[in-house]
Design an enzyme around this catalytic site. Structure first.
Site, PDB file in Angstrom:
ATOM      1  N   ASP A 112      -6.909  13.516   1.206  1.00 28.76           N
ATOM      2  CA  ASP A 112      -8.253  13.439   1.280  1.00 28.76           C
ATOM      3  C   ASP A 112      -8.704  12.362   0.240  1.00 28.76           C
ATOM      4  O   ASP A 112      -7.972  12.069  -0.785  1.00 28.76           O
ATOM      5  CB  ASP A 112      -8.796  14.772   0.666  1.00 28.76           C
ATOM      6  CG  ASP A 112     -10.309  14.644   1.120  1.00 28.76           C
ATOM      7  OD1 ASP A 112     -10.810  13.900   1.902  1.00 28.76           O
ATOM      8  OD2 ASP A 112     -11.157  15.700   0.620  1.00 28.76           O
ATOM      9  N   ASN A 131     -12.779  16.412  12.404  1.00 31.20           N
ATOM     10  CA  ASN A 131     -13.050  15.091  11.926  1.00 31.20           C
ATOM     11  C   ASN A 131     -13.817  14.097  13.226  1.00 31.20           C
ATOM     12  O   ASN A 131     -14.399  13.276  12.862  1.00 31.20           O
ATOM     13  CB  ASN A 131     -11.714  14.441  11.589  1.00 31.20           C
ATOM     14  CG  ASN A 131     -11.405  14.764  10.013  1.00 31.20           C
ATOM     15  OD1 ASN A 131     -10.181  14.857   9.567  1.00 31.20           O
ATOM     16  ND2 ASN A 131     -12.224  15.117   9.421  1.00 31.20           N
TER      17      ASN A 131
HETATM   18  C1  IPE Z   1      -9.564  17.275   5.515  1.00 27.67           C
HETATM   19  O1  IPE Z   1     -10.362  16.194   4.946  1.00 27.67           O
HETATM   20  C2  IPE Z   1      -8.785  16.747   6.861  1.00 27.67           C
HETATM   21  C3  IPE Z   1      -7.932  15.666   6.698  1.00 27.67           C
HETATM   22  C4  IPE Z   1      -7.511  15.312   5.512  1.00 27.67           C
HETATM   23  C5  IPE Z   1      -7.480  14.989   7.715  1.00 27.67           C
HETATM   24  P1  IPE Z   1     -11.816  16.411   5.425  1.00 27.67           P
HETATM   25  O2  IPE Z   1     -12.720  15.386   4.357  1.00 27.67           O
HETATM   26  O3  IPE Z   1     -11.932  16.261   6.519  1.00 27.67           O
HETATM   27  O4  IPE Z   1     -12.475  17.800   4.867  1.00 27.67           O
HETATM   28  P2  IPE Z   1     -13.802  18.344   4.219  1.00 27.67           P
HETATM   29  O5  IPE Z   1     -14.990  17.935   5.231  1.00 27.67           O
HETATM   30  O6  IPE Z   1     -14.218  17.750   2.823  1.00 27.67           O
HETATM   31  O7  IPE Z   1     -13.742  19.695   3.975  1.00 27.67           O
HETATM   32  C1  IPE Z   2      -9.434  11.634   4.203  1.00 26.20           C
HETATM   33  O1  IPE Z   2     -10.247  10.835   3.532  1.00 26.20           O
HETATM   34  C2  IPE Z   2      -8.960  10.883   5.762  1.00 26.20           C
HETATM   35  C3  IPE Z   2      -9.292  11.834   6.982  1.00 26.20           C
HETATM   36  C4  IPE Z   2     -10.072  12.882   6.830  1.00 26.20           C
HETATM   37  C5  IPE Z   2      -9.186  11.074   8.273  1.00 26.20           C
HETATM   38  P1  IPE Z   2     -11.800  11.046   3.932  1.00 26.20           P
HETATM   39  O2  IPE Z   2     -12.249   9.999   4.963  1.00 26.20           O
HETATM   40  O3  IPE Z   2     -12.230  12.491   4.014  1.00 26.20           O
HETATM   41  O4  IPE Z   2     -12.389  10.541   2.312  1.00 26.20           O
HETATM   42  P2  IPE Z   2     -13.431  11.187   1.791  1.00 26.20           P
HETATM   43  O5  IPE Z   2     -13.306  12.738   1.710  1.00 26.20           O
HETATM   44  O6  IPE Z   2     -14.864  10.879   2.451  1.00 26.20           O
HETATM   45  O7  IPE Z   2     -13.494  10.456   0.381  1.00 26.20           O
HETATM   46 MG    MG Z   3     -12.728  14.017   2.821  1.00 27.53          MG
END
Ligand code: IPE
Ligand code: IPE
Ligand code: MG
Length: 243
Positions: A14, A62
């Site tokens: 993340d 997602n």
């Molecule tokens: C969790 O991260 C999913 C992945 C890393 C693929 P998210 O960014 O989707 O999670 P939330 O929305 O902060 O809970």
């Molecule tokens: C994780 O990074 C990747 C996926 C969930 C696909 P994020 O895109 O969730 O990054 P933040 O949480 O917005 O920083």
């Molecule tokens: Mg995220």
């Protein structure tokens, strides 16, 4: 303090978006750097002798993101699966998938199948890519599989065991994760390995995923080695004391 290497490590990768935002760059650039970090971590895990590494790459939630972002991430996944075969071969890495494959674009399904087939015989680290993965969704699909197998009908339900459900999960031969790591500081599982992670040790790092290196993985492993895993029992020292 143990010295044991966890058999199965899961990582919630993340912070790609925040990494980019901090630098005035696009979210796509964050995902691109995140992919580079994933490659570094796969190599580090393989070098450290971790048997199973599950990488949470795209959750069932997602899809709520913009079509542009989803499309970009899918493109990166495809590129990763297609472009890394020499690396997998050199490092004897086996690629597998967790999640609902049927809900993915057909080209990604095809790439996942071919990467899994091309690497099926490799005996090194198994990298399980969690794509269109949700822990609740996996449990629902497991129960549907159980029903479809004919092994259990409605009348057998009172005898249902944990083992029956576990046997129908996406990768039933893979042991439960010992350690689940989350980058970017959020203290939640976001639907990752709900069933399998029941007794996983959790390690949250403030570092955004694109900044991760093998040293961060090594640091998480030493945190893990300092944990006292009890699985609901009592610590070894306490067990020596009369109750
Ligand atoms: C969790 O991260 C999913 C992945 C890393 C693929 P998210 O960014 O989707 O999670 P939330 O929305 O902060 O809970
Ligand atoms: C994780 O990074 C990747 C996926 C969930 C696909 P994020 O895109 O969730 O990054 P933040 O949480 O917005 O920083
Ligand atoms: Mg995220």
């Amino acid at each position: 303090m143990g010295t044991e290497i966890p058999v199965h490590v899961g990582i919630i990768m993340d912070g790609n978006g925040r990494w980019a935002q901090m630098r005035g760059r696009t979210r796509s650039q964050g995902h691109l750097e995140g992919l580079k970090a994933a490659k570094r971590i796969v190599k580090a895990a393989s070098d450290m002798g971790i048997r199973y590494l599950t990488l949470y790459a795209f959750s069932t939630e997602n899809w709520k993101r913009t079509a542009d972002e989803v499309g970009f991430i899918m493109g990166l996944i495809k590129q990763y699966l297609r472009g890394e075969l020499d690396f997998y071969r050199e490092n004897r890495i086996r690629i597998r998938h967790a999640g609902d494959a049927a809900g993915l674009p057909l080209d990604i399904q095809a790439e996942l199948l071919s990467a899994a087939a091309d690497t099926a015989a490799f005996e090194g680290t198994q990298v399980i890519l969690a794509i269109n993965y949700g822990g609740r969704d996996e449990i629902v699909r497991a129960l549907r599989r159980l029903a479809a197998s004919g092994r259990m009908t409605g009348a057998d339900m009172p005898a249902l065991t944990e083992r029956d459900i576990a046997a129908c999960l996406d990768n039933p031969d893979v042991p439960d994760p010992d350690l689940i790591i989350r980058s970017a500081g959020e203290y939640r599982t976001s639907n990752f390995l709900l069933w399998e992670g029941a007794y996983a040790e959790l390690c949250v790092s403030p570092k955004f995923w694109p900044d991760w290196t093998g040293d961060d993985l090594a640091a998480a492993l030493s945190v893990f080695q300092g944990r006292d895993r009890r699985f609901g029992g009592i610590p070894a020292v306490a067990a020596a004391v009369k109750s």
